[in-house]
Design an enzyme around this catalytic site. Structure first.
Site, PDB file in Angstrom:
ATOM      1  N   GLY A   4       0.818  -1.210   0.000  1.00  0.00           N
ATOM      2  CA  GLY A   4       0.000   0.000   0.000  1.00  0.00           C
ATOM      3  C   GLY A   4       0.849   1.257   0.000  1.00  0.00           C
ATOM      4  O   GLY A   4       0.457   2.286  -0.566  1.00  0.00           O
TER       5      GLY A   4
ATOM      6  N   ASP B 255      -1.919  -5.762   0.102  1.00  0.00           N
ATOM      7  CA  ASP B 255      -2.153  -4.871   1.243  1.00  0.00           C
ATOM      8  C   ASP B 255      -3.484  -4.134   1.066  1.00  0.00           C
ATOM      9  O   ASP B 255      -3.639  -3.309   0.168  1.00  0.00           O
ATOM     10  CB  ASP B 255      -0.987  -3.881   1.318  1.00  0.00           C
ATOM     11  CG  ASP B 255      -1.023  -2.990   2.536  1.00  0.00           C
ATOM     12  OD1 ASP B 255      -1.981  -3.085   3.322  1.00  0.00           O
ATOM     13  OD2 ASP B 255      -0.068  -2.194   2.704  1.00  0.00           O
TER      14      ASP B 255
ATOM     15  N   CYS C 222       1.730   4.888   8.262  1.00  0.00           N
ATOM     16  CA  CYS C 222       2.720   3.874   7.935  1.00  0.00           C
ATOM     17  C   CYS C 222       3.158   3.179   9.220  1.00  0.00           C
ATOM     18  O   CYS C 222       3.301   3.810  10.273  1.00  0.00           O
ATOM     19  CB  CYS C 222       3.925   4.523   7.250  1.00  0.00           C
ATOM     20  SG  CYS C 222       5.318   3.390   6.993  1.00  0.00           S
TER      21      CYS C 222
ATOM     22  N   HIS D 237       5.877   2.278  10.238  1.00  0.00           N
ATOM     23  CA  HIS D 237       7.160   2.703  10.786  1.00  0.00           C
ATOM     24  C   HIS D 237       7.197   4.207  11.049  1.00  0.00           C
ATOM     25  O   HIS D 237       8.268   4.807  11.101  1.00  0.00           O
ATOM     26  CB  HIS D 237       8.297   2.281   9.843  1.00  0.00           C
ATOM     27  CG  HIS D 237       8.464   0.797   9.798  1.00  0.00           C
ATOM     28  ND1 HIS D 237       8.062   0.039   8.725  1.00  0.00           N
ATOM     29  CD2 HIS D 237       8.948  -0.078  10.716  1.00  0.00           C
ATOM     30  CE1 HIS D 237       8.312  -1.237   8.980  1.00  0.00           C
ATOM     31  NE2 HIS D 237       8.845  -1.329  10.176  1.00  0.00           N
TER      32      HIS D 237
ATOM     33  N   ASN E 208       7.907  -8.200   7.671  1.00  0.00           N
ATOM     34  CA  ASN E 208       8.351  -7.095   6.828  1.00  0.00           C
ATOM     35  C   ASN E 208       9.838  -6.825   7.068  1.00  0.00           C
ATOM     36  O   ASN E 208      10.213  -6.211   8.065  1.00  0.00           O
ATOM     37  CB  ASN E 208       7.514  -5.853   7.144  1.00  0.00           C
ATOM     38  CG  ASN E 208       7.927  -4.638   6.341  1.00  0.00           C
ATOM     39  OD1 ASN E 208       8.759  -4.728   5.439  1.00  0.00           O
ATOM     40  ND2 ASN E 208       7.352  -3.492   6.659  1.00  0.00           N
TER      41      ASN E 208
ATOM     42  N   SER F 234      11.877  -4.596   6.397  1.00  0.00           N
ATOM     43  CA  SER F 234      11.587  -3.255   5.882  1.00  0.00           C
ATOM     44  C   SER F 234      12.819  -2.427   5.540  1.00  0.00           C
ATOM     45  O   SER F 234      13.802  -2.404   6.296  1.00  0.00           O
ATOM     46  CB  SER F 234      10.759  -2.489   6.920  1.00  0.00           C
ATOM     47  OG  SER F 234      10.526  -1.172   6.479  1.00  0.00           O
ATOM     48  N   PRO F 235      12.758  -1.698   4.409  1.00  0.00           N
ATOM     49  CA  PRO F 235      13.788  -0.701   4.113  1.00  0.00           C
ATOM     50  C   PRO F 235      13.756   0.475   5.092  1.00  0.00           C
ATOM     51  O   PRO F 235      14.675   1.295   5.084  1.00  0.00           O
ATOM     52  CB  PRO F 235      13.431  -0.227   2.693  1.00  0.00           C
ATOM     53  CG  PRO F 235      12.649  -1.347   2.105  1.00  0.00           C
ATOM     54  CD  PRO F 235      11.852  -1.892   3.258  1.00  0.00           C
ATOM     55  N   SER F 236      12.710   0.547   5.926  1.00  0.00           N
ATOM     56  CA  SER F 236      12.669   1.583   6.955  1.00  0.00           C
ATOM     57  C   SER F 236      13.656   1.296   8.080  1.00  0.00           C
ATOM     58  O   SER F 236      13.938   2.172   8.896  1.00  0.00           O
ATOM     59  CB  SER F 236      11.256   1.713   7.528  1.00  0.00           C
ATOM     60  OG  SER F 236      10.350   2.213   6.562  1.00  0.00           O
TER      61      SER F 236
ATOM     62  N   THR G 294       9.100  -4.718   1.552  1.00  0.00           N
ATOM     63  CA  THR G 294       7.956  -3.949   1.050  1.00  0.00           C
ATOM     64  C   THR G 294       8.307  -3.071  -0.144  1.00  0.00           C
ATOM     65  O   THR G 294       7.566  -3.022  -1.121  1.00  0.00           O
ATOM     66  CB  THR G 294       7.394  -3.049   2.166  1.00  0.00           C
ATOM     67  OG1 THR G 294       8.490  -2.448   2.873  1.00  0.00           O
ATOM     68  CG2 THR G 294       6.538  -3.847   3.132  1.00  0.00           C
TER      69      THR G 294
END
Length: 534
Positions: free
Chosen positions: A101, A183, A221, A223, A379, A381-383, A450
């Site tokens: 999403g 998502d 989000c 994150h 996830n 995650s790239p965060s 993601t």
């Protein structure tokens, strides 16, 4: 059905129609049918749901059988990913697509780039699912078309051995169609809105829907700060809405992934309805930040509840939201997860603030005390700053073990000066094995990233722009893009073929015979790429 069986079926049909269908070639019909195996999105959803259920059972038997995916924001990206997987690994087994999403909001909205707050058009989600599968179906048609042309060439040369081998490849062909975990955010509205959107997503081909327990109109989000959750009853109504959508459409084994954001969500939109002590509403409210009050301390407009026989006032912010007690996030995640699995969810998603196997595994162990076969979608995650996180984890482990860390500054471990260090090497090895380790130790069935293709698009474009607009000029493209495509066997170097030009020529021949005007003549510049790369 085998290639020859398809030809026979088509031949029988054509013969039954008599002279008016004399111009229809049974083998061409068989080829077109094989190239279009999946006629509708529901065909895809049913096929991929079965695959995913089998993969879940395989994981239960052995956690080494975990699955993976990468988030894709365009059909072409998903197509190239699956073509690459088949090229490098020979099979798509246990490798999926993820529809984020976040990337829909950032890259596919008519409003332009948006944050991940459910502000994008809800119809853009099923539209992307349909687009992804359109490109994957085209990948099948393209690859099979190549086999059909090879078969014709072998026959024309009288090479029966090669022709038989090619037909065997056709009969055993593995499709590019794989499961998508899609998502649905927090459902984009109430439970009816969730149901309507879920139907569209399933009709487009989604076999797995991921839904989160945030407030739909306050969604953030996972994150970022400011996340607000809803009571379990509200969330479970949307989970049931997704299940009803699957069942209505005949996807009886569709998968629902319930995501909890409670680890990072310190607020709730409302106080849960509780009918008796210990029910799910009472358990949700037990995490609220409350203070005991006397009748004299009750203020105008105060909201009061009774807990453990005492009258208490939940802490309410100026926004009207209620606050949870600090330090309750993990316990709320466990309650969320157990409750979801007990009410129709198939897989869990716990959004975390760092990739730490111990933290994830601790929550999963608590969940498995009630639901022994609980499994996660996680996830990657790239965060997260993966380099910094894992270097700090190694650093902390070394400190605990009494190792000398005097040559390292924990707060500066991201610095390039540490890239060649022993600590960095150990951290990189932990990153390399993270997915296998977490599958084994933390119950993670599916690992996804993601937003990887968002970042790869930015990085590759930056590299090309630096070289092409700099001193390298055209060599910046030729050396770093086209030559590498040739050397690495990237199918897109023949971009006309990838876009469907050869398939179009095949169809023209089917329809017009010798009168067909084809694009793939000797003057087609794509012939330059037919030369051996060695």
């Amino acid at each position: 059905m085998s290639y020859q069986s398809e030809i026979q079926t088509a031949s029988d049909l054509i013969s039954a129609q008599g002279a008016p269908w004399d111009g229809i070639n049974a083998e061409y019909v068989a080829r077109m049918r094989l190239q279009n195996r999946f006629k509708t999105g529901l065909d895809i959803a049913k096929y991929t749901a079965k695959i995913m259920r089998e993969d879940m059972a395989a994981y239960d038997a052995d956690p080494a059988n975990y699955t993976q995916s990468l988030g894709c924001w365009h059909g072409f990206i998903g197509q190239q990913k699956m073509i690459s997987i088949k090229k490098h690994f020979g099979s798509t087994k246990r490798r999926y697509l993820y529809l984020s999403g976040w990337m829909v909001a950032a890259l596919r909205s008519d409003f332009g780039p948006l944050p991940d707050q459910s502000m994008h058009e809800k119809t853009s989600v099923p539209a992307l699912i349909e687009e992804l599968y359109t490109f994957l179906r085209q990948a099948d048609a393209r690859e099979l078309g190549g086999l059909f042309r090879e078969l014709d060439k072998a026959r024309d040369a009288g090479d029966e051995v090669t022709a038989a081998a090619i037909q065997k490849k056709i009969d055993g062909y593995e499709t590019h169609i794989v499961p998508i975990i899609a998502d649905i955010d927090a459902g984009f509205g109430n439970e009816e809105a969730t149901y309507l959107l879920a139907k569209k997503m399933i009709e487009a081909g989604a076999c797995a829907l991921q839904i989160e327990n945030q407030v739909s109109d306050e969604k953030q989000c996972g994150h970022q700060d400011g996340k607000v959750t809803v009571p379990h009853a509200d969330f479970l109504a949307k989970v049931r809405a997704c299940r009803y959508a699957f069942l209505e459409l005949g996807v009886d084994d569709g998968i629902i992934v319930t995501r909890t954001d409670s680890l990072g969500a310190g607020l709730t939109k409302q106080i849960a309805v509780s009918n008796e002590p210990g029910d799910i509403g009472d358990q949700y409210n037990s995490f609220l930040d409350c203070e005991e009050v006397s009748e004299d301390e009750i203020g105008n407009g105060d909201v009061l509840i009774r807990q453990n026989g005492k009258l208490v006032r939940p802490k309410r912010l100026p926004s009207g939201l209620f606050q949870f007690r600090e330090g309750t996030g993990e316990a709320r995640c466990v309650l969320d997860s157990v409750t979801s699995l007990q009410n129709g969810a198939d897989l869990l998603w716990i959004e975390t603030e760092k990739p730490h196997i111990g933290q994830i595994g601790g929550m999963v162990s608590a969940i498995r005390e009630t639901i022994p076969n609980a499994k996660l979608v996680y996830n990657n995650s790239p965060s997260f700053n993966w380099t910094l996180n894992f270097r700090q984890q190694v650093y902390d482990g070394w400190v605990e073990a009494g190792k000398d860390v005097s040559s390292y500054d924990r707060d500066r471990l991201m610095s390039v000066e540490y890239d060649g260090s022993d600590l960095a090497a150990e951290a990189d090895e932990r990153i390399r094995t993270f997915q296998a380790d977490a599958a084994r130790e933390a119950g993670i069935f599916h690992h996804l990233i993601t937003l990887p293709t968002y970042h790869t698009a930015a990085l590759s474009t930056d590299n090309l722009a630096r070289e092409y607009f700099g001193e390298q000029g055209m060599l910046g493209y030729v050396k770093n893009v086209q030559r590498e495509e040739i050397r690495q066997g990237i199918a897109c170097v023949k971009h006309q073929n990838m876009a469907g030009s050869d398939m179009g020529d095949d169809h023209k021949e089917y329809f017009s015979g010798d009168a067909a005007l084809k694009a793939a003549g000797e003057d087609n510049t794509m012939n330059q790429f037919a030369m051996p790369a060695e």
